[in-house]
Design a protein around this motif. Structure first.
Motif, PDB file in Angstrom:
ATOM      1  N   VAL A  13       0.797  -1.225   0.000  1.00 25.00           N
ATOM      2  CA  VAL A  13       0.000   0.000   0.000  1.00 25.00           C
ATOM      3  C   VAL A  13       0.832   1.280   0.000  1.00 25.00           C
ATOM      4  O   VAL A  13       0.283   2.366   0.196  1.00 25.00           O
ATOM      5  CB  VAL A  13      -0.964   0.030   1.212  1.00 25.00           C
ATOM      6  CG1 VAL A  13      -1.965  -1.106   1.123  1.00 25.00           C
ATOM      7  CG2 VAL A  13      -0.210  -0.008   2.538  1.00 25.00           C
ATOM      8  N   ASN A  22      -5.126   3.187  -1.821  1.00 28.05           N
ATOM      9  CA  ASN A  22      -4.107   2.614  -0.931  1.00 28.05           C
ATOM     10  C   ASN A  22      -4.389   2.929   0.536  1.00 28.05           C
ATOM     11  O   ASN A  22      -4.255   2.064   1.405  1.00 28.05           O
ATOM     12  CB  ASN A  22      -2.717   3.124  -1.318  1.00 28.05           C
ATOM     13  CG  ASN A  22      -2.094   2.305  -2.424  1.00 28.05           C
ATOM     14  OD1 ASN A  22      -2.692   1.360  -2.920  1.00 28.05           O
ATOM     15  ND2 ASN A  22      -0.891   2.661  -2.833  1.00 28.05           N
ATOM     16  N   THR A  62      -7.264   0.784   1.628  1.00 33.10           N
ATOM     17  CA  THR A  62      -6.810  -0.595   1.813  1.00 33.10           C
ATOM     18  C   THR A  62      -6.091  -0.736   3.147  1.00 33.10           C
ATOM     19  O   THR A  62      -6.341  -1.674   3.920  1.00 33.10           O
ATOM     20  CB  THR A  62      -5.872  -1.012   0.675  1.00 33.10           C
ATOM     21  OG1 THR A  62      -6.558  -0.902  -0.574  1.00 33.10           O
ATOM     22  CG2 THR A  62      -5.373  -2.435   0.856  1.00 33.10           C
TER      23      THR A  62
END
Length: 402
Positions: A354, A364, A367
């Protein structure tokens, strides 16, 4: 070297000005030697580190003399079924607390064997709330009315300062002659505090000019940044994330050495009733442990652990097992900016896949937030299980924490 040390002692050269005359490595070394000579302390270990310091002294720290090294362990694999995180991860945890990684690792194993954690982001917005002074309460009401009627103009001013941030909410609050404007921004992959502060300054200029209000402070503590606050629990700040997993009776018995009814009872009496009786803003077993360890490993602002600690853990007994969930109302995270560019922290983010900006923008950071929430769930499961099975003291003793 001696010349620089003598100039520092005489006051003709300031410690903070060393980088203006020396390269970053040399400036840090001279500063450390001066502090050693003044304090009598041996700081050799502080001077042994691997991160390149050019960026650190430029963006992350002032008066640098070295680096503190924190052991990093991994817990996992941890299966995550999020909208953004859809894989199995090894979670980097930076800590000096023995038994923490082992505890989270056990929770990861339980979640993965149960099929993985379901995770969803409910809200995503970084806040800043400048405070203005009004002449009287009538003027305060006029300021609020102007703000409510000119949201598009305020949005245009805020977004003129950034190519990434988007203002999507602004809520006024009044206390006497103090007017607070709690603004919420989509900051994409950045945690975003610098972004929203700069945008808020532009808004402050506009509000002052158009209403006659006086901007007192760019942060009026209604944000609320780095302090436990009910407004963050209720309205959220950063990412509001929920993670849950259904555990079968067999898994609870095999891995946690207890049963669903006992697990739910411990959570109810400890995390819910106990926290309420203490008037805690966190209704959880050890959420801050996991948030802090991941934040330190991955270059997040460690002070935001106070917001991550407001997690609510729930355990619901159901046919054939229990459903366990964690709700993190306020999880400020980013994968660009701040400490994420330092070499060791970057590697930990890369371990999770990420680091940097996502595609699309913001993917990212979202996530990462989902992975952190799943990690918190793992920590909660393990500690609740240890408490339910009366294993906590034994585990601490065996792992050097007795």
């Amino acid at each position: 070297m001696d010349d620089y040390l003598e100039r520092i002692r005489s006051g003709s050269l300031k410690l903070y000005a060393l980088e203006k005359e020396l390269g970053a490595d040399e400036a840090v070394r001279v500063r450390r030697e001066y502090i050693e000579s003044e304090s009598g302390a041996d700081l050799a270990a502080l001077g042994s580190f691997t991160i390149p310091i050019d960026q650190a002294v430029r963006k992350n720290i002032e008066n640098m003399i070295g680096a503190v090294q924190v052991p990093v362990g991994v817990a996992g694999p941890l299966a995550v079924h999020g909208e953004y995180a859809k894989s199995s991860y090894y979670l980097p945890l930076a800590t000096t607390e023995g038994a923490l990684v082992a505890s989270v690792n056990r929770g990861c194993s339980l979640i993965t064997r149960a099929g993985g954690a379901d995770v969803r982001i409910m809200r995503d917005g970084m806040t800043r709330a400048p405070v203005f002074a009004a002449r009287d309460i009538i003027h305060a009401r006029e300021i609020v009315t102007w703000v409510e009627e000119h949201v598009s103009e305020i949005r245009e001013a805020a977004e003129s300062t950034t190519s990434h941030g988007k203002l999507f909410d602004i809520v006024p609050y009044v206390a006497g002659t103090s007017v607070f404007l709690r603004m919420e921004f989509d900051t994409k992959d950045a945690m975003g505090m610098n972004m929203v502060t700069i945008a808020s300054a532009k808004v402050g200029e506009l509000v002052e000019r158009e209403t006659g209000a006086r901007l007192v402070a760019l942060s009026g503590n209604m944000c609320t940044d780095k302090k436990p606050a009910a407004i963050n629990v209720v309205k959220g700040r950063g990412k509001t994330v929920v993670a849950g997993v259904k555990l079968s009776d067999d898994l609870i018995a095999t891995l946690l050495k207890t049963d669903a009814e006992t697990l739910a009872a411990v959570n109810y009496r400890k995390n819910l009733v106990g926290s309420a009786r203490a008037a805690s803003l966190g209704f959880n077993a050890q959420a801050a442990n996991v948030v802090a360890a991941v934040f330190i490993a991955c270059g997040q602002d460690a002070a935001h652990v106070v917001e991550g600690s407001t997690c609510i853990t729930t355990v619901e007994k159901m046919d054939g097992g229990a459903y366990v969930a964690v709700t993190l109302p306020s999880l400020p995270v980013g994968t660009v900016g701040g400490g994420t560019g330092l070499a060791t922290q970057r590697e930990c983010l890369e371990l999770l896949g990420v680091h940097g900006g996502g595609t699309p923008a913001g993917a990212n950071a979202r996530t990462f937030a989902e992975i952190v929430a799943a990690g918190v769930l793992a920590g909660e499961l393990s500690l609740l299980g240890a408490l339910a099975a009366q294993h906590l003291a034994r585990a601490h003793q065996e792992l050097g924490r007795g």
